[in-house]
Scaffold this active site. Sequence first.
Site, PDB file in Angstrom:
ATOM      1  N   THR A   1      68.126   0.693  52.752  1.00 33.01           N
ATOM      2  CA  THR A   1      67.197   1.198  53.772  1.00 33.01           C
ATOM      3  C   THR A   1      67.971   1.785  54.950  1.00 33.01           C
ATOM      4  O   THR A   1      69.101   1.376  55.219  1.00 33.01           O
ATOM      5  CB  THR A   1      66.316   0.071  54.356  1.00 33.01           C
TER       6      THR A   1
ATOM      7  N   HIS B   1      77.036  -9.649  56.104  1.00 37.72           N
ATOM      8  CA  HIS B   1      76.542  -9.134  54.825  1.00 37.72           C
ATOM      9  C   HIS B   1      76.026 -10.326  54.021  1.00 37.72           C
ATOM     10  O   HIS B   1      76.811 -11.089  53.452  1.00 37.72           O
ATOM     11  CB  HIS B   1      77.709  -8.437  54.108  1.00 37.72           C
TER      12      HIS B   1
ATOM     13  N   GLU C   1      69.676  -3.770  51.192  1.00 40.65           N
ATOM     14  CA  GLU C   1      70.129  -3.002  50.023  1.00 40.65           C
ATOM     15  C   GLU C   1      69.599  -3.701  48.779  1.00 40.65           C
ATOM     16  O   GLU C   1      69.860  -4.886  48.588  1.00 40.65           O
ATOM     17  CB  GLU C   1      71.656  -2.995  49.933  1.00 40.65           C
TER      18      GLU C   1
ATOM     19  N   ASP D   1      75.091   1.586  41.642  1.00 39.79           N
ATOM     20  CA  ASP D   1      76.039   0.513  41.937  1.00 39.79           C
ATOM     21  C   ASP D   1      76.174  -0.372  40.696  1.00 39.79           C
ATOM     22  O   ASP D   1      75.287  -1.170  40.396  1.00 39.79           O
ATOM     23  CB  ASP D   1      75.547  -0.301  43.136  1.00 39.79           C
TER      24      ASP D   1
END
Lengths: 61, 495
Positions: free
Chosen positions: B106, B243, B9, B98
């Site tokens: 992606t 993450h 991202e 964001d």
Amino acid sequence: MTIRIERTLRREGSEPERKRGDEDGPSKPGVDQPKAPNELLKRMRQIDPDKARKYRQRSGQ
Amino acid sequence: MWPILVGIETEYGLTVEGRGATEQVDDSMALVRESPDGRFVGWDYRFESPRADLRGYVVDRLNVDPEDARYDQGRHRAPDTDVRSDRVLANGARLYNDHGHPEYATPECWSLSELVLQDLAGEQFVARAAERLAEKAGRAVRVYKNNTDYHGASYGTHESYLVPRELGFERLYKSVVPILVARTVVCGAGKTGFESGEPCEYQISQRADFFAERAGVDTLYRRPVFNTRDEPHANPGEWIRLHVISGDANRMPAATARKCALVKLALWLEGTGHSLEWSLEQPERAMRAVSRDLTGNGRVQLAGSDWTTPRQIIESLGEAASRHLDAGYPGVAEALQHVQASIDIFDSLASDGELAARQVDWAAKLAMLRAFQEEDGLEWNDPACRSADLSFHCLDPEEDLFAALVECGMTDPLPRVADIEARMAKPQETNRALARSVAVSRFADSLKGVSWGKLTFEMDGKPKTVSLSPEKCYARDMESAGTVEDFIALLEEER
């Protein structure tokens, strides 16, 4: 080379201070300088030198 | 071992002529809405949990940057779904606003070569949306694939790795954090100056100055090296989505692949019971030390009084992976090639740096800036240096200095444009992103909600939710399904 340092050293682990990021400090570059083609130099000279000074963003994630 | 699904991202920097950070949220919304391909408008937020922590609790609130809070004082904002302006693209990607940054996530990929092309497809989507917004607004619009404004504001490029739930926080932290610190040398995007910590003229990482914690769930302020957000985007009983928020946005495709390859190998090693035995004292401090040593030998302090170097950590990863992982397993050989490429970069930095300058962003940009300084008699504190740095990340063809480096043959060549455009149309792998792609491309009229792990349709006036398995190979037949019922039947087929 004369290095201008105007920022106060901040404690490591602290948040970066906002809006005062134009100054640089001493360090030792480790990658040899290549011969830059004229076209690349021309492109770099066309960049507004104040572009980064004016660049302000919101914090993201 | 398991096939690791990976996504990237990227939050892009954004400027609109005559406007500033106060209007950035509005401008980012406008840009996303100009996307040339927003097949499905909306996103199903029911399965998002940004306050959930891998360590087993949910925090009351996430910290926000007080500077940004000031931008929003007295401003009325539209409902959150309008502000985010989510679009699901034909290739299964997500594009949204964001916190004032256009963000391209992606489609998930098993292979690194595919992931790199999908990341480049994102550059194209965002750049084309910027062109359309500029035309519509009559103002210059620029987008930047970077992570800092050089003045204390950062925005991220995150990686997601789907891993079995049984690995848990402690094992993931132990296996991944040394790699996140060490890979900086072979994946950093480079930055002129500093925004926190020890002064420097130039450093390897754009993000290193912004890590204030060892581990934590916050991503907007006092960011951690290891993010503990527990939002799996898959069955939470089976999966964790690791993450990673500590990496830089790369212009060089090989660096994008490299940063993910090293993490994948560390995860596979941990998953097969072969942990790397590095225990870092203060990873946030180590990130800064590594970032500031342009020889690539930044000291990484270990628990106790010992220390090591990024190279030793990467070498240990390569040795363990070569010894313990099945080289025939899909993706392992590909990832191991990136370990060798990393070692070659360390070797290069120990000699003339020439290969490093061709293969990793920070070294390419440093060489470019040093040439500029030499030719024009500039010093590091000249504002033109930092502006050239910024333009390295600009996606506008007239300003893009990274593209100029490529054109001059000073970096490895980029993938073919045709290959990138093919990824803008649809994903090339048969993972769950293909199912999402077909859903939004063929059956958007019946779709009511899309998320990473689920599709919700309206069938005969009732919602029908189908889970998308992160392990499943979906049938290419889906693309020619005649009706939405046929498509759902194929989605639910056991394979």
